[in-house]
Design a protein around this motif. Structure first.
Motif, PDB file in Angstrom:
ATOM      1  N   SER A 220       0.697  -1.205  -0.059  1.00  0.00           N
ATOM      2  CA  SER A 220       0.132   0.011  -0.196  1.00  0.00           C
ATOM      3  C   SER A 220       0.771   1.101  -0.174  1.00  0.00           C
ATOM      4  CB  SER A 220      -1.025   0.120   1.145  1.00  0.00           C
ATOM      5  OG  SER A 220      -1.739  -0.906   0.603  1.00  0.00           O
ATOM      6  N   LEU A 221       1.715   1.415   0.451  1.00  0.00           N
ATOM      7  CA  LEU A 221       3.038   2.549   1.170  1.00  0.00           C
ATOM      8  C   LEU A 221       4.345   2.368  -0.170  1.00  0.00           C
ATOM      9  CD1 LEU A 221       3.612   2.449   4.776  1.00  0.00           C
ATOM     10  CD2 LEU A 221       1.514   4.045   3.802  1.00  0.00           C
TER      11      LEU A 221
ATOM     12  N   LEU B 233       5.299   7.983  -5.598  1.00  0.00           N
ATOM     13  CA  LEU B 233       4.366   8.973  -6.355  1.00  0.00           C
ATOM     14  C   LEU B 233       5.258  10.083  -5.751  1.00  0.00           C
ATOM     15  CD1 LEU B 233       2.341   9.806  -8.342  1.00  0.00           C
ATOM     16  CD2 LEU B 233       0.912  10.396  -6.612  1.00  0.00           C
ATOM     17  N   LEU B 234       5.273  10.109  -4.257  1.00  0.00           N
ATOM     18  CA  LEU B 234       5.924  11.446  -3.433  1.00  0.00           C
ATOM     19  C   LEU B 234       7.515  11.802  -3.850  1.00  0.00           C
ATOM     20  CD1 LEU B 234       5.214  13.470  -1.518  1.00  0.00           C
ATOM     21  CD2 LEU B 234       5.781  11.700   0.185  1.00  0.00           C
TER      22      LEU B 234
ATOM     23  N   SER C  94      -1.566  12.821 -10.998  1.00  0.00           N
ATOM     24  CA  SER C  94      -1.870  12.044  -9.743  1.00  0.00           C
ATOM     25  C   SER C  94      -1.836  12.566  -8.364  1.00  0.00           C
ATOM     26  CB  SER C  94      -0.459  10.902 -10.358  1.00  0.00           C
ATOM     27  OG  SER C  94      -1.222  10.608 -11.346  1.00  0.00           O
ATOM     28  N   LEU C  95      -0.319  12.978  -8.258  1.00  0.00           N
ATOM     29  CA  LEU C  95      -0.024  13.547  -5.935  1.00  0.00           C
ATOM     30  C   LEU C  95      -1.274  14.213  -6.345  1.00  0.00           C
ATOM     31  CD1 LEU C  95       1.167  12.992  -3.644  1.00  0.00           C
ATOM     32  CD2 LEU C  95       2.964  15.676  -4.654  1.00  0.00           C
TER      33      LEU C  95
ATOM     34  N   VAL D 206      -7.272  11.378   0.255  1.00  0.00           N
ATOM     35  CA  VAL D 206      -6.302  11.624   1.917  1.00  0.00           C
ATOM     36  C   VAL D 206      -6.676  12.097   3.136  1.00  0.00           C
ATOM     37  CG1 VAL D 206      -4.175  11.444   2.851  1.00  0.00           C
ATOM     38  CG2 VAL D 206      -4.186  10.236   0.590  1.00  0.00           C
TER      39      VAL D 206
ATOM     40  N   PRO E  98       3.655   2.789  -3.285  1.00  0.00           N
ATOM     41  CA  PRO E  98       2.999   3.355  -5.120  1.00  0.00           C
ATOM     42  C   PRO E  98       3.348   4.528  -3.989  1.00  0.00           C
ATOM     43  CG  PRO E  98       1.867   1.275  -4.600  1.00  0.00           C
ATOM     44  CD  PRO E  98       3.096   1.110  -3.658  1.00  0.00           C
ATOM     45  N   LEU E  99       2.866   4.652  -2.718  1.00  0.00           N
ATOM     46  CA  LEU E  99       2.410   6.279  -1.991  1.00  0.00           C
ATOM     47  C   LEU E  99       3.724   6.868  -1.899  1.00  0.00           C
ATOM     48  CD1 LEU E  99      -0.530   5.929  -0.392  1.00  0.00           C
ATOM     49  CD2 LEU E  99      -0.001   6.969  -2.194  1.00  0.00           C
ATOM     50  N   ALA E 100       5.133   5.859  -2.203  1.00  0.00           N
ATOM     51  CA  ALA E 100       5.780   6.711  -2.075  1.00  0.00           C
ATOM     52  C   ALA E 100       6.924   6.775  -2.930  1.00  0.00           C
ATOM     53  CB  ALA E 100       7.127   5.414  -0.748  1.00  0.00           C
TER      54      ALA E 100
ATOM     55  N   ILE F 197      -5.002  12.474  -5.667  1.00  0.00           N
ATOM     56  CA  ILE F 197      -5.189  11.547  -3.907  1.00  0.00           C
ATOM     57  C   ILE F 197      -5.010  12.383  -2.693  1.00  0.00           C
ATOM     58  CG2 ILE F 197      -4.235  10.078  -5.474  1.00  0.00           C
ATOM     59  CD1 ILE F 197      -2.134   9.644  -3.685  1.00  0.00           C
ATOM     60  N   LEU F 198      -5.016  13.774  -2.648  1.00  0.00           N
ATOM     61  CA  LEU F 198      -4.473  14.387  -1.726  1.00  0.00           C
ATOM     62  C   LEU F 198      -5.807  14.536  -0.915  1.00  0.00           C
ATOM     63  CD1 LEU F 198      -1.785  16.885  -2.443  1.00  0.00           C
ATOM     64  CD2 LEU F 198      -1.593  15.013  -0.812  1.00  0.00           C
TER      65      LEU F 198
END
Length: 314
Positions: free
Chosen positions: A53-54, A60-61, A285-286, A293, A56-58, A289-290
């Protein structure tokens, strides 16, 4: 003269001093509770799911902070030489006359009217099905359960044909109106209202002369708050991430939601000479999703209370 005392091993036994006055109570040792064994396999599986889960988010960031050149020359899970996050955000918001801002406004419109309307209808329908008896209630229950089992993609083509005959395709209504129907939200509010609102409370309000609308808004609605937040989160995420329905309904790019708009940018970036906007796809994309979240973080305490409702036995 002797003073009767309780046996030392009995609960509530008190020590007696030489003067005959009761002393401090003796605490009975509690039996040790068996400790739950920790499962290494469960810990490993939880860690794998967390990484899944984390990561892909990392990614992207991290990559949203890179320049276009650093995206193809540096390691994917580490920062590049220049920190270009603010420049990437500016380029994303201003590219093609600010079309990303238009897509963001369209998505907010679909969420406010579609998800908000679906939540409102689910509240009314779930409350009525839970607290009122009427002929055909079992058939309604069967229809709701059947609608939950049918995937939305299976209804997209019939919905398109129906809206095309009414002349509503390529308009915002072709996305908003289908989003108003949420069988899962209706079923969730139905089950939640049946447990969260005592029937005796409604009968007491009616005996005091309160009408149905006043009883609903003054008494029932506050009790339904955790369930409302849960349904709102589900419908908001479903509408925000909706892709297939806008894909077949909309042709004008000015009415695209963020999902279609980012897909169009990604397709452009995959063509020859379009690599120059690849950083815009990542940064967009970032930014997409903000809001989700933030919504989960702000509403999580209401959501957790709704999930825990009825889990404790008296």
């Amino acid at each position: 003269m002797t003073h009767p005392t309780a046996a030392p091993g009995t609960p509530g036994a008190a020590a007696v001093t030489s003067s005959g006055r009761p002393g401090p109570r003796l605490r009975t040792p509690r039996p040790d509770r068996p400790r739950r064994r920790r499962s290494p396999l469960l810990t490993v599986l939880t860690g794998v799911v967390l990484l899944y889960s984390l990561v892909p988010l990392a990614w992207l960031l991290v990559n949203s902070t890179k320049t276009q050149a650093d995206l193809f020359s540096s390691f994917g899970l580490w920062f590049g030489g220049d920190f270009a996050l603010w420049q990437n955000i500016t380029d994303t918001l201003t590219y093609d006359d600010g079309i990303f801002v238009r897509w963001l406004g369209n998505t907010l419109l679909y969420v406010v009217l579609g998800a908000g309307g679906a939540t409102f209808l689910a509240i009314l329908g779930g409350y009525a099905l839970a607290k009122f008896d009427f002929p055909g209630k079992r058939w309604v229950f069967a229809v709701v359960i059947g609608a939950v089992a049918v995937p939305g993609t299976a209804l997209a083509v019939p919905t398109f044909l129906m809206f095309s005959q009414m002349g509503l395709t390529n308009t915002p209504w072709s996305v908003i109106i289908p989003s108003l129907i949420s069988p899962f939200g209706l079923y969730l509010m139905w089950t939640f209202a049946a447990e969260a609102i005592p029937t005796e409370l409604l009968e007491a309000a009616r005996m005091d002369g309160s009408g149905e609308f006043r009883t609903f808004f003054r008494i029932s609605l506050p009790l339904l708050a955790p369930g409302i937040v849960t349904v709102l989160l589900f419908t908001m995420v479903a509408t925000w991430n909706n892709y297939f329905l806008p894909l077949i309904m909309l042709r004008d790019s000015t009415w695209y939601p963020l999902t279609l708009g980012l897909n169009a940018w990604n397709a452009q970036a995959a063509t020859a000479g379009g690599e120059a906007i690849f950083n815009l796809v990542i940064t967009g994309s970032l930014l997409t999703i903000l809001p989700l979240v933030a919504a989960f973080l702000l509403l999580q305490r209401y959501w957790q209370s709704g999930l825990a409702a009825g889990s404790v036995k008296e």
